[in-house]
Write a protein that holds these residues in place. Sequence first.
Motif, PDB file in Angstrom:
ATOM      1  N   LEU A  69       0.799  -1.227   0.000  1.00 24.89           N
ATOM      2  CA  LEU A  69       0.000   0.000   0.000  1.00 24.89           C
ATOM      3  C   LEU A  69       0.833   1.279   0.000  1.00 24.89           C
ATOM      4  O   LEU A  69       0.306   2.352  -0.291  1.00 24.89           O
ATOM      5  N   THR A  70       2.111   1.179   0.350  1.00 24.09           N
ATOM      6  CA  THR A  70       2.946   2.372   0.520  1.00 24.09           C
ATOM      7  C   THR A  70       4.174   2.319  -0.378  1.00 24.09           C
ATOM      8  O   THR A  70       4.417   1.335  -1.075  1.00 24.09           O
ATOM      9  N   VAL A 105      -0.762   5.429  -2.818  1.00 22.98           N
ATOM     10  CA  VAL A 105       0.415   6.178  -3.250  1.00 22.98           C
ATOM     11  C   VAL A 105       0.023   7.032  -4.445  1.00 22.98           C
ATOM     12  O   VAL A 105      -0.974   6.761  -5.118  1.00 22.98           O
ATOM     13  N   ALA A 106       0.816   8.072  -4.698  1.00 26.45           N
ATOM     14  CA  ALA A 106       0.575   8.936  -5.852  1.00 26.45           C
ATOM     15  C   ALA A 106       1.896   9.200  -6.556  1.00 26.45           C
ATOM     16  O   ALA A 106       2.946   9.317  -5.913  1.00 26.45           O
ATOM     17  N   GLU A 107       1.824   9.292  -7.870  1.00 26.99           N
ATOM     18  CA  GLU A 107       3.010   9.548  -8.688  1.00 26.99           C
ATOM     19  C   GLU A 107       3.178  11.047  -8.911  1.00 26.99           C
ATOM     20  O   GLU A 107       2.205  11.763  -9.171  1.00 26.99           O
ATOM     21  N   CYS A 140      -1.768  14.653   3.755  1.00 29.41           N
ATOM     22  CA  CYS A 140      -0.479  14.204   4.280  1.00 29.41           C
ATOM     23  C   CYS A 140       0.238  13.423   3.187  1.00 29.41           C
ATOM     24  O   CYS A 140      -0.266  12.402   2.710  1.00 29.41           O
ATOM     25  N   LEU A 141       1.405  13.908   2.773  1.00 25.28           N
ATOM     26  CA  LEU A 141       2.203  13.272   1.727  1.00 25.28           C
ATOM     27  C   LEU A 141       3.567  12.898   2.292  1.00 25.28           C
ATOM     28  O   LEU A 141       4.320  13.775   2.735  1.00 25.28           O
ATOM     29  N   ASP A 142       3.872  11.609   2.299  1.00 23.52           N
ATOM     30  CA  ASP A 142       5.128  11.125   2.887  1.00 23.52           C
ATOM     31  C   ASP A 142       5.318  11.655   4.306  1.00 23.52           C
ATOM     32  O   ASP A 142       6.430  11.967   4.729  1.00 23.52           O
ATOM     33  N   GLY A 143       4.192  11.795   5.027  1.00 20.09           N
ATOM     34  CA  GLY A 143       4.264  12.234   6.412  1.00 20.09           C
ATOM     35  C   GLY A 143       4.289  13.733   6.610  1.00 20.09           C
ATOM     36  O   GLY A 143       4.443  14.204   7.742  1.00 20.09           O
ATOM     37  N   VAL A 179       4.788   8.922  -3.734  1.00 15.46           N
ATOM     38  CA  VAL A 179       4.662   9.413  -2.361  1.00 15.46           C
ATOM     39  C   VAL A 179       3.481   8.714  -1.700  1.00 15.46           C
ATOM     40  O   VAL A 179       2.521   8.309  -2.366  1.00 15.46           O
ATOM     41  N   ASN A 180       3.558   8.564  -0.386  1.00 16.72           N
ATOM     42  CA  ASN A 180       2.438   8.020   0.377  1.00 16.72           C
ATOM     43  C   ASN A 180       1.386   9.098   0.594  1.00 16.72           C
ATOM     44  O   ASN A 180       1.723  10.252   0.871  1.00 16.72           O
TER      45      ASN A 180
END
Length: 205
Positions: A69-70, A105-107, A140-143, A179-180
């Motif tokens: 998922l991440t 995740v997103a590109e 929240c993206l990569d924390g 990115v998460n």
Amino acid sequence: MFTGLVETVGTVISLEKTSEGTIIAIEAPEVLADAHDGDSIAVNGTCLTILNFTSTTFSVGAAPETLRLTNLGFLKKGDKVNLERAILATTRLGGHMVQGHVDTVAEIVEKKPDGEAITFTFKPRDAFVLKYIVYKGYICLDGISLTITNVDETTFSIMMIYYTQSKVALSEKSIGDLVNVEVDQVGKYVEKIVAAHVEDFKKKF
């Protein structure tokens, strides 16, 4: 629970695959002064448990589901990761309430300078998250707690100010990197409550 305010950037020093997933060892002395085995820590926005630690390094375990998922499943030795310890009752909530439960995740599909800032545009792997993303809302993206500057049917954008760029690993990522993504959970609660009321209304009529 976390705030999305990254405390430091750690370095992956080893990855060990096991029958239960992957053990990730990270160098980051800045977050270990008050560490304990079993503490929660957000690694690129993913809530994980500290298995063991020294004065300069710690290890966490990522289960197969987490790796799917991440973006943790794509980590390599030497990669940089955003880190945040779980909040205390006395912590100032300068970002927003983050669970560390990654939705997808997103590109990165676009990265362009805007003065001293950088505008990133992302395309999520799972399009369903877009319904929870609103203009000027939290994400929240990569924390990292960030504010949405644009959203359409397939992508969303954020602007990263100069100060944040020097504090997080995301600023070094390139087009095509993942990115998460954790959307603001308030929207999910509202959706569920409204859906339940709609169903009750239908049953009455």
